[in-house]
Design a protein around this motif. Structure first.
Motif, mmCIF file in Angstrom:
data_model
loop_
_atom_site.group_PDB
_atom_site.id
_atom_site.type_symbol
_atom_site.label_atom_id
_atom_site.label_comp_id
_atom_site.label_asym_id
_atom_site.label_seq_id
_atom_site.Cartn_x
_atom_site.Cartn_y
_atom_site.Cartn_z
ATOM 1 N N GLY A 1 -0.610 7.826 -4.906
ATOM 2 C CA GLY A 1 0.702 7.464 -4.378
ATOM 3 C C GLY A 1 0.658 6.484 -3.231
ATOM 4 O O GLY A 1 1.681 5.937 -2.836
ATOM 5 N N VAL A 2 -0.540 6.259 -2.700
ATOM 6 C CA VAL A 2 -0.767 5.303 -1.614
ATOM 7 C C VAL A 2 -2.067 4.573 -1.935
ATOM 8 O O VAL A 2 -3.000 5.161 -2.504
ATOM 9 N N THR B 1 0.905 -2.506 -6.381
ATOM 10 C CA THR B 1 1.447 -1.286 -5.768
ATOM 11 C C THR B 1 0.648 -0.093 -6.283
ATOM 12 O O THR B 1 -0.091 -0.208 -7.262
ATOM 13 N N PRO B 2 0.802 1.065 -5.658
ATOM 14 C CA PRO B 2 0.268 2.268 -6.298
ATOM 15 C C PRO B 2 0.876 2.425 -7.688
ATOM 16 O O PRO B 2 2.004 1.973 -7.943
ATOM 17 N N GLY B 3 0.158 3.048 -8.603
ATOM 18 C CA GLY B 3 0.746 3.376 -9.883
ATOM 19 C C GLY B 3 1.976 4.237 -9.676
ATOM 20 O O GLY B 3 2.015 5.097 -8.792
ATOM 21 N N LEU B 4 2.999 4.007 -10.483
ATOM 22 C CA LEU B 4 4.232 4.762 -10.324
ATOM 23 C C LEU B 4 4.060 6.187 -10.864
ATOM 24 O O LEU B 4 3.284 6.427 -11.787
ATOM 25 N N ILE B 5 4.808 7.110 -10.280
ATOM 26 C CA ILE B 5 4.706 8.533 -10.620
ATOM 27 C C ILE B 5 6.096 9.038 -10.979
ATOM 28 O O ILE B 5 7.018 8.992 -10.153
ATOM 29 N N THR C 1 0.822 -1.215 0.000
ATOM 30 C CA THR C 1 0.000 0.000 0.000
ATOM 31 C C THR C 1 0.851 1.257 0.000
ATOM 32 O O THR C 1 0.391 2.325 -0.384
ATOM 33 N N MET C 2 2.077 1.167 0.479
ATOM 34 C CA MET C 2 3.011 2.280 0.651
ATOM 35 C C MET C 2 2.519 3.304 1.669
ATOM 36 O O MET C 2 2.976 4.457 1.690
ATOM 37 N N ALA C 3 1.601 2.895 2.529
ATOM 38 C CA ALA C 3 1.147 3.752 3.623
ATOM 39 C C ALA C 3 2.249 3.843 4.671
ATOM 40 O O ALA C 3 2.964 2.871 4.933
ATOM 41 N N GLU C 4 2.387 5.007 5.278
ATOM 42 C CA GLU C 4 3.401 5.208 6.307
ATOM 43 C C GLU C 4 2.966 4.562 7.617
ATOM 44 O O GLU C 4 1.785 4.506 7.936
ATOM 45 N N GLY C 5 3.942 4.095 8.371
ATOM 46 C CA GLY C 5 3.635 3.433 9.633
ATOM 47 C C GLY C 5 3.260 1.983 9.385
ATOM 48 O O GLY C 5 2.941 1.568 8.269
#
Length: 402
Positions: A362-363, A64-68, A13-17
């Protein structure tokens, strides 16, 4: 649009924490009306999603989130392979620029090219990035350096967004270099940039404003004039800063609450502190560092220490980073700059979104845009590990396959 349910997935997810990468080993993702409705462990999926959605079993693929790609110069004419040879023979980037090469040589070729030609060339570059899961891209102007030619390049960038299923963000980089007709008159050219910016903005061609603040570019005071015009128009700014020297451009950018400062090999601790205070993202460009054989590393440890987010991008351009692989930049960010694979992936997802002022992506989280990519790998670290590999199975923008 019907509800879509993705199962059988490993999800970063690329979420923080929480877990590294926000990783879920057996996850589910629900998409409705172009947004993420729910994401989490499959065992916790609410029953109404399971019964009311069209189901897609990805059989162990990674999501994953789409890349940017948050820093590119994708639209240009000609090439600069001869300059590559000259650099290998010992000429510096500044030597080539002072001899009439560099950005100015690309300006000549870009001005001579028509829109159809520029579009065809840029589409080929974009196709390579799309094949690697890119769903949002920033495209700068800066190879026209006249109102007509800058507008031409920005229109091509807008057309790329209309013809391809991805979001293109346009950045006006009129203050990229001094065009030949303004030789020796940098202040006069900045006055021209300040004049053309509102006109281009009126045409709906500008999402943000950038400048090249450097010894071979423009001074802090000249850059300030451009940024003041952008601020008056309500446009966010970003800056090519501290690539070849410490020009204190980063402090200027931070004083305007810049979205990002980019390159940063010569960034000082004072500049880092200014970025941290302003919330400005550091965009690291390992392709340019590699291509011009730079030896001074950006101060990654200082950026970490002060909590400055680090994005990563291709800097796709003809002179210093003719690269169309964002996955390769993940590997280079790790091997050259010593980012961890998790930091590198955050740099092309969560932090890249922030560098473009786009908090809706991004997440992978409920309520955000359903921009995501599917990968034939088991773990997200593999995306940075295998350079030259192209494991992307497909990408989705607002829930729709590209």
């Amino acid at each position: 649009m019907s509800m879509q349910l993705w199962i059988g997935a490993r999800i970063a997810t690329m979420a923080e924490g929480g877990a590294p990468y926000g990783f879920i080993d057996d996850g589910a993702l629900v998409v409705e009306a172009g947004r993420i409705a729910w994401v989490g462990p499959r065992a916790e999926l609410p029953a109404h999603y399971a019964s009311g959605a069209q189901v897609h079993d990805v059989q162990g693929a990674l999501i994953t989130p789409g890349l940017i790609d948050c820093h590119t110069h994708l639209v240009w004419g000609g090439d600069r392979a001869r300059e590559f040879e000259l650099r290998l023979q010992g000429a510096s980037y500044e030597d080539i620029a002072k001899a009439g090469g560099g950005i100015v040589s690309t300006v000549k070729a870009t001005r001579a090219a028509d829109e159809a030609s520029l579009l065809a060339q840029a589409q080929r570059r974009l196709d390579a990035l799309l094949a690697e899961g890119v769903t949002t891209i920033e495209i700068k102007s800066g190879y026209g350096l006249s109102e007509e030619a800058e507008a031409k390049c920005l229109r091509v960038a807008r057309t790329l967004g209309q013809r391809n299923r991805l979001d293109v963000r346009t950045t006006f980089l009129g203050a990229h270099a001094l065009p030949p007709e303004f030789a020796g008159r940098a202040d006069d050219y900045i006055a021209e940039v300040v004049r053309m910016l509102p006109r281009l903005h009126e045409q709906g061609l500008v999402d943000a404003v950038d400048a090249f603040c450097e010894r071979i570019g423009f001074s802090v005071d000249q850059t300030r004039r451009v940024f003041e015009t952008a601020r008056a128009l309500g446009l966010p700014v970003k800056l090519h800063a501290e690539q070849l020297s410490d020009s204190a451009g980063t402090q200027l950018a931070a004083s305007f609450d810049a979205l990002s400062a980019d390159h940063l090999e010569w960034l000082s601790e004072e500049g880092v502190r200014a970025m941290a205070k302003a919330g400005t993202v550091a965009v690291l460009l390992p392709g340019a560092y590699y291509f011009i054989r730079e030896t001074r590393l950006p101060p990654v440890a200082l950026l970490r220490e002060h909590g400055v987010p680090m994005a990563v991008s291709t800097d796709c351009n003809p002179g210093t980073s003719p690269c169309t692989s964002l996955l390769l930049m993940l590997n280079m960010a790790c091997t050259l700059f010593r980012l961890t694979p998790e930091e590198a992936l955050a740099g092309v997802t969560r932090h890249a979104a922030r560098a473009l002022g786009l908090p809706d992506r991004g997440v992978l989280a409920a309520g955000l845009r359903a921009d995501f990519a599917l990968w034939d790998v088991e773990h997200p670290a593999q995306l940075a590990y295998a350079f030259g590999a192209r494991p992307c199975r497909g990408a989705f923008v607002q829930g729709q396959a590209r």
